[in-house]
Design an enzyme around this catalytic site. Structure first.
Site, short mmCIF file in Angstrom:
data_model
loop_
_atom_site.label_atom_id
_atom_site.label_comp_id
_atom_site.label_asym_id
_atom_site.label_seq_id
_atom_site.Cartn_x
_atom_site.Cartn_y
_atom_site.Cartn_z
CG ASP A 1 38.92 -21.74 31.90
OD1 ASP A 1 38.50 -22.18 32.61
OD2 ASP A 1 39.17 -21.45 31.29
CG HIS B 1 33.28 -29.85 33.78
ND1 HIS B 1 32.64 -29.68 32.55
CD2 HIS B 1 32.34 -30.81 34.49
CE1 HIS B 1 32.92 -31.58 32.61
NE2 HIS B 1 32.02 -31.79 33.28
P1 ADQ Z 1 33.50 -22.41 30.92
O1 ADQ Z 1 34.27 -21.97 31.52
O2 ADQ Z 1 31.89 -22.69 30.46
O3 ADQ Z 1 33.50 -24.68 31.23
P2 ADQ Z 1 35.15 -22.96 28.01
O4 ADQ Z 1 35.96 -24.62 28.64
O5 ADQ Z 1 36.22 -22.11 27.86
O6 ADQ Z 1 34.29 -22.46 29.98
O7 ADQ Z 1 34.10 -22.91 27.14
C1 ADQ Z 1 33.12 -23.79 27.41
C2 ADQ Z 1 32.53 -23.08 25.93
O8 ADQ Z 1 32.33 -21.50 25.87
C3 ADQ Z 1 33.35 -23.23 24.48
O9 ADQ Z 1 32.93 -24.37 23.66
C4 ADQ Z 1 33.20 -22.20 23.88
O10 ADQ Z 1 33.56 -21.90 22.63
C5 ADQ Z 1 32.33 -21.51 24.49
N1 ADQ Z 1 31.57 -19.98 24.64
C6 ADQ Z 1 32.19 -19.31 25.57
N2 ADQ Z 1 32.44 -18.51 25.29
C7 ADQ Z 1 31.42 -17.51 24.06
C8 ADQ Z 1 30.73 -16.93 23.71
N3 ADQ Z 1 31.22 -15.35 23.78
N4 ADQ Z 1 29.95 -16.91 22.27
C9 ADQ Z 1 29.58 -18.66 22.23
N5 ADQ Z 1 30.01 -19.75 22.47
C10 ADQ Z 1 31.05 -19.34 23.68
C11 ADQ Z 1 33.63 -25.41 32.18
C12 ADQ Z 1 34.80 -24.97 32.80
C13 ADQ Z 1 36.06 -24.94 32.12
C14 ADQ Z 1 36.06 -26.49 31.65
C15 ADQ Z 1 34.49 -26.19 30.69
C16 ADQ Z 1 34.47 -27.67 30.02
O11 ADQ Z 1 34.86 -23.77 33.68
O12 ADQ Z 1 37.34 -24.72 32.00
O13 ADQ Z 1 36.97 -26.11 30.21
O14 ADQ Z 1 33.52 -26.64 32.03
O15 ADQ Z 1 34.90 -28.94 31.05
#
Ligand code: ADQ
Length: 498
Positions: A391, A185
Site C-alpha cells: 500500500d 499515491h
Molecule cells: P486507497 O487505496 O483508496 O488510496 P486508503 O488510503 O486506505 O486507500 O483509503 C483512502 C480513504 O478511503 C480513507 O479515507 C478511507 O476511510 C476510505 N475508505 C476505504 N474504504 C472505505 C469504505 N468501505 N467505506 C468508506 N470509506 C472507505 C490511495 C493509495 C493509498 C494512499 C491513498 C492516499 O492506494 O495507499 O494512502 O491513496 O494517498
C-alpha cells in the site's frame, strides 16, 4: 518518539508548520496552484469527506487556483469537446470527458490492468498491452492540449498519481515553462519490478521531466533513485536530486496524512451518541477492517488470520467479532470480481464453521460507509486490522488511531508493507503473508494491558497530528516553490516518444 528524523522518513525533522492552525502556505506564494488528477473531487459537495480533497481545495481557493482532470463521464464526441469550466467560489474546475475507447485503454487498461498491479508488486496480474499504452500516452497528450490554454505564467502545476506520469513531458513539449510537480499515491516498486513493465524507459524518463517528484515513503524514493541509477544510467546528486538523460529532478518523500484534528472531533461527537448498533453494545470485542475491495488490501489473508485466531485461541470464540467494510471498486475488471468472490466465500466459511445462533464471527458489508459512521466504528473497536500486501500509505490506519478514546484506546495491527508502517512503528507490525503471526498479533492486541495500549497510542497520535494532511500539502508546496522549472531536453533518448 514524536521526533521523526529526516533520515528515517525522508522528510523534515520538524513539521513545516504546526498542524491545522492556519491557512495553506501557498497563500503567500506568487502564482496559482493548478492541481491535475485523473478525477476531480466534487468541490461543491456540502460535506467534503476526503481529507485530501479538503486540503487541496483549501490551497486552490487560497491561490485562486484551478483543478483539472477527467469528468468521470464518457462521450463519443469527447475528442471535439472543449473542457467544461466552472467557477466555484475562488477556484476554477476544468474537466474533460473521455471517449469510451479512451476510458477502456487509458483508465481500465493501462492504468489499472498494468501500472496498478505492477506498482503493487503483482506482475502476475499486470497486463501491459502496447495498444493500451498508446491510448494512455495519447490521453496524457490530450489532457496537456486541453490544459495549456488555461495556464498562466507563474502557475505551479501539481500532478497526481500513476494515471498521469507522462503529463509533464507533454506539457513541456508544448512549451509550458511552469514548474510541474508529481505525487505518486501508490508505492514505487523495487527497480527490478518496475523494469519489467515493457514501457518502463518511457515512463521513467517521463518522471524525470518533473521538477519535483514526491513519494509516500523514503523506501519508495530510494527505489526510484535505484531505478534511475541502474536502468536510466542516471546519477544521485546531493540531497534528493537525481539526474538522467539531461533532466534533473528533486525526488523526495512526503508521507500523506489525514485531517487528524477533524477526525478526532468527528469521532468524539459521534461517540457521544451512544453505541452505533445494538450488537456493538454487548461485551464482544470488535476487530474492524475498512478497505476498498482491492486485491492489494490483503482481505483473504486477514480473514484467514481471523479464522486461525478462533482456531488456535478457543478462548476468543464468542468473545470477539470481525467487522469488515469493503467498498466496491473497479468492478468492471474480472480480477476484482474474483477477489470479491474469494472474500465472500471465506466469510461464509468462517461464519459456518465457528458461528452459532447467538454469535456471528464476521459481519461483512460490501458498500461504502459514511465517514461519521466509520469514525464511530473505529472508536468502538478494540482492534484496527490493516493488512495490505502492498500500500502506498493507507489512511485507514491513521483514521483508526485518530478515532480512539485516548484514555482507553484500541490497538492497531498493521502490515509491514503499508507505507504507513514507516511512520507508525508503535502499531503491532505484521507480515500479511504469515497467518500464524497475524493470529498471534490479534491475540496480543485483544489482551494488551491498558497501560501499554495507552503508551503506544499516545506516540502514534502525536505523529499523526504532526504529520497531518495539511503538513503533507505544505511540505510538498514548499519544496515545489523552491524548485525551478527545468526545460525539456529535446536531445534525450526517449523510447517511444513522438
Ligand atoms: P486507497 O487505496 O483508496 O488510496 P486508503 O488510503 O486506505 O486507500 O483509503 C483512502 C480513504 O478511503 C480513507 O479515507 C478511507 O476511510 C476510505 N475508505 C476505504 N474504504 C472505505 C469504505 N468501505 N467505506 C468508506 N470509506 C472507505 C490511495 C493509495 C493509498 C494512499 C491513498 C492516499 O492506494 O495507499 O494512502 O491513496 O494517498
Amino acid at each position: 518518539m514524536s521526533n521523526v528524523t529526516k533520515v528515517e522518513l525522508g522528510m523534515p525533522a520538524k513539521p513545516m508548520r504546526p498542524a491545522n492552525n492556519g491557512g495553506p502556505e501557498i497563500a503567500q506564494k506568487p502564482g496559482r496552484l493548478v492541481v491535475v488528477s485523473n478525477r476531480v473531487a466534487d468541490v461543491t459537495a456540502k460535506t467534503q469527506t476526503g481529507g485530501l480533497a479538503v486540503a487541496l481545495g483549501d490551497a486552490l481557493r487560497a491561490s485562486r487556483g484551478l483543478w483539472f482532470g477527467a469528468s468521470g463521464q464518457t462521450s463519443v464526441n469527447a475528442l471535439k469537446s472543449p473542457p467544461k469550466i466552472d467557477t466555484i467560489g475562488e477556484m476554477t474546475r476544468a474537466t474533460i470527458d473521455l471517449t469510451p475507447e479512451e476510458e477502456e485503454g487509458y483508465y481500465y487498461g493501462y492504468s489499472n490492468r498494468c501500472l496498478w498491479p505492477a506498482f503493487h508488486y503483482r506482475l502476475d496480474l499486470a497486463r501491459c498491452k502496447e495498444s493500451d499504452a498508446e491510448i494512455y500516452f495519447n490521453v496524457n497528450a490530450r489532457f496537456a492540449d486541453a490544459l495549456m490554454p488555461l495556464l498562466l505564467p507563474g502557475d505551479m502545476v501539481w500532478v497526481h498519481d500513476y494515471h498521469l506520469i507522462p503529463f509533464a513531458e507533454e506539457l513541456k513539449r508544448r512549451g509550458c515553462a511552469s514548474r510541474i510537480g508529481f505525487f505518486l499515491h501508490t508505492p514505487f516498486p523495487s527497480p527490478e519490478i518496475f523494469a519489467a513493465v515493457p514501457q518502463q524507459k518511457r515512463l521513467g524518463n517521463a518522471l524525470m521531466t518533473y521538477d519535483v517528484v514526491g513519494f509516500q515513503t523514503s523506501a519508495d524514493r530510494d527505489n526510484f533513485a535505484r531505478y534511475v541509477t541502474t536502468f536510466l544510467d542516471g546519477e544521485r546528486l546531493d540531497g534528493d536530486r537525481l539526474t538522467a538523460q539531461g533532466q534533473t529532478t528533486q525526488a523526495s518523500a512526503f508521507p500523506i496524512g489525514i485531517d487528524a484534528a477533524g477526525f478526532v472531533r468527528l469521532a468524539q461527537t459521534e461517540s457521544a451518541k451512544g453505541p452505533l448498533l445494538p450488537f456493538l453494545a454487548d461485551d464482544v470485542k470488535t476487530i474492524i477492517g475498512v478497505d476498498r475491495l482491492d486485491y492489494t488490501k490483503g482481505l483473504p489473508e486477514r480473514l484467514r488470520a481471523f479464522e486461525k485466531l478462533l482456531e488456535i485461541y478457543p478462548q476468543h470464540r464468542r468473545q470477539v467479532r470481525l467487522v469488515q467494510i469493503a467498498a466496491p471498486t473497479r468492478e468492471e475488471l474480472p480480477v476484482y470480481q474474483e477477489i470479491r468472490e474469494e472474500v465472500e466465500r471465506l466469510v461464509g466459511r468462517i461464519n459456518g464453521r465457528f458461528g452459532d445462533l447467538s454469535w456471528q464471527p464476521v459481519t461483512y458489508l460490501h458498500r461504502p460507509v459514511p465517514q461519521e459512521i466509520l469514525a464511530r466504528l473505529y472508536r468502538e473497536s478494540a482492534v484496527g486490522l490493516v493488512t495490505p500486501l502492498r500500500d502506498g500509505m493507507n489512511l485507514v490506519a491513521k483514521e483508526y488511531i485518530a478515532a480512539q478514546a485516548p484514555e482507553d484506546p484500541g490497538v492497531l495491527v498493521l502490515s509491514r508493507f503499508a507505507g504507513a508502517a514507516e511512520q507508525l512503528r508503535e502499531a503491532l507490525l505484521i507480515n500479511p503473508h504469515d497467518t500464524n503471526e497475524m493470529a498471534r498479533a490479534l491475540d496480543r492486541a485483544l489482551t494488551m494491558p491498558r497501560q501499554e495500549r495507552w503508551a503506544r497510542h499516545n506516540r502514534l497520535m502525536q505523529r499523526i497530528e504532526t504529520y497531518d494532511v495539511a503538513n503533507w500539502r505544505d511540505s510538498f508546496l514548499q519544496t515545489f516553490a523552491e524548485s525551478e522549472s527545468q526545460p525539456l531536453n529535446l536531445f534525450a533518448q526517449r523510447p517511444g516518444a513522438a
